[in-house]
Design an enzyme around this catalytic site. Structure first.
Site, PDB file in Angstrom:
ATOM      1  N   ARG A 229       0.854  -1.181   0.000  1.00 47.61           N
ATOM      2  CA  ARG A 229       0.000   0.000   0.000  1.00 47.61           C
ATOM      3  C   ARG A 229       0.892   1.234   0.000  1.00 47.61           C
ATOM      4  O   ARG A 229       1.934   1.253   0.659  1.00 47.61           O
ATOM      5  CB  ARG A 229      -0.893   0.040   1.249  1.00 47.61           C
ATOM      6  N   GLU A 258      -5.015   6.783  -5.479  1.00 47.91           N
ATOM      7  CA  GLU A 258      -5.046   6.087  -6.768  1.00 47.91           C
ATOM      8  C   GLU A 258      -6.312   6.483  -7.518  1.00 47.91           C
ATOM      9  O   GLU A 258      -7.376   6.564  -6.891  1.00 47.91           O
ATOM     10  CB  GLU A 258      -5.018   4.571  -6.549  1.00 47.91           C
ATOM     11  N   HIS A 277      -1.367  -0.389  -9.991  1.00 52.38           N
ATOM     12  CA  HIS A 277      -1.956  -1.346  -9.036  1.00 52.38           C
ATOM     13  C   HIS A 277      -2.378  -2.650  -9.739  1.00 52.38           C
ATOM     14  O   HIS A 277      -3.542  -3.042  -9.710  1.00 52.38           O
ATOM     15  CB  HIS A 277      -3.156  -0.702  -8.314  1.00 52.38           C
TER      16      HIS A 277
HETATM   17  C1  GLV Z   1      -4.926  -5.648  -3.638  1.00 57.76           C
HETATM   18  O1  GLV Z   1      -4.473  -4.569  -3.529  1.00 57.76           O
HETATM   19  C2  GLV Z   1      -5.370  -6.464  -2.544  1.00 57.76           C
HETATM   20  O2  GLV Z   1      -5.381  -5.981  -1.404  1.00 57.76           O
HETATM   21  O3  GLV Z   1      -5.720  -7.616  -2.777  1.00 57.76           O
END
Ligand code: GLV
Length: 314
Positions: A229, A258, A277
């Site tokens: 994150r 994001e 991401h």
């Molecule tokens: C993706 O970011 C997740 O948390 O699975």
């Protein structure tokens, strides 16, 4: 005493909601699924549902009938952040094969750097012949922050290529895929050994800003990879470390905001590769299977391995 629970009215709030509903209905026709987006959700849905599937919670759980929330992702910070988690609401998550996919992402970037792929590509464009021997991964040290299922999958891949794998976790308990695991308090002492710093830890109040100036100024020409994150990093400290050369580059897949805003200095920071991401996207079948497995366990009153402690955040 066995505490059995039953759930039949499932509210699904996810961009792939229709696909998740189809997956569930094909396997458990007794479930009634309602797919909603934050825009189409009504107050009636909130007091109809007994379970919710999503990556964020679009309703106030306390004024709802929802007793179980299943995360379509592995990280549940987006579910926990805006809410006071009501006692008695179960939280579970999807891990699936996320760790394997994230490990490939990390390896790809580590190999690209050590094989100087971008440099040779630039040289080729200029028709320049400039031999520099690649630095092998073997023998280099990967410090992997987060020693859960994702961190362990990454450690296994880097270990297989001959890297020394040092994990960093809350308690520093040994984990099978790591050469050693250190407690998070030792992060600043461990970090100078790192050629690869890989972030694979959940975002919690304790990990927010974990990699700031104190840690990043101690790096010695390390390459940073963040698949966890954005909130784990202090962006200003990352930019300063790149400038100072304590970091030689970074592959960043996750950001505090994001999509990454167009005016973020990270877009143009030298040596930084931005990806949107994509390192560990959950597949519909993984989210569906994890939900159904947890459902069967809740119905039988058995322990639920996918359960998250809302107070701890993972
Ligand atoms: C993706 O970011 C997740 O948390 O699975």
């Amino acid at each position: 005493m066995v505490n059995r629970a039953s759930f039949s009215k499932i509210l699904i709030s996810d961009t792939r909601g229709d696909e998740i509903a189809a997956y569930l209905s094909a396997r458990r026709p007794d479930l009634i699924c309602r797919v909603r987006t934050a825009d189409t959700l009504t107050a009636a849905d909130r007091v109809w549902a007994d379970a919710l599937i999503g990556f964020t919670v679009p309703v106030d759980l306390e004024s709802s009938s929802i007793r179980w929330v299943h995360s379509t992702g592995a990280g549940v910070d987006g579910l926990l952040r805006p809410h006071r988690w009501p006692a008695g609401v179960t939280l579970t998550r999807t891990t699936g094969e996320l760790g394997d996919r994230m490990a490939e992402y990390c390896l790809a970037h580590a190999l690209a750097l050590s094989q100087r792929i971008l440099v040779f590509q630039r040289d080729q464009t200029a028709r320049r012949w400039a031999p520099v021997e690649p630095a092998p991964l073997r023998g280099s040290t990967a410090v992997i922050v987060g020693a859960g299922s994702v961190g362990s999958a990454i450690a296994a891949r880097f270990g297989a290529l001959g890297c020394v794998t040092l994990g960093v976790s809350r308690h520093g308990r040994p984990r099978p895929s790591f050469d050693r695991v250190h407690a998070v308090e030792e992060l600043a002492e461990v970090i100078p050994a790192a050629r690869w710093i890989i972030l694979a830890a959940p975002l919690t109040p304790d990990t927010r800003g974990l990699l700031g100036t104190k840690v990043l100024s101690r790096c010695r020409a390390a390459f940073l990879i963040n698949v966890a994150r954005g909130g784990l990093l202090d962006t200003a400290a990352v930019l300063a470390a790149l400038e100072a050369g304590t970091l030689v580059g970074a592959a960043l897949d996750v950001f505090e905001e994001e999509p990454l805003p167009a005016d973020s200095p990270l877009w143009r920071a030298p040596g930084v590769l931005i990806t949107p991401h994509i390192a560990g996207v959950t597949h519909v079948a993984e989210a569906g299977a994890a939900f159904l497995e947890a459902l069967a366990q809740l119905e039988a009153g058995e322990p639920v391995p996918a359960a998250v402690d809302p107070a701890r955040g993972y």
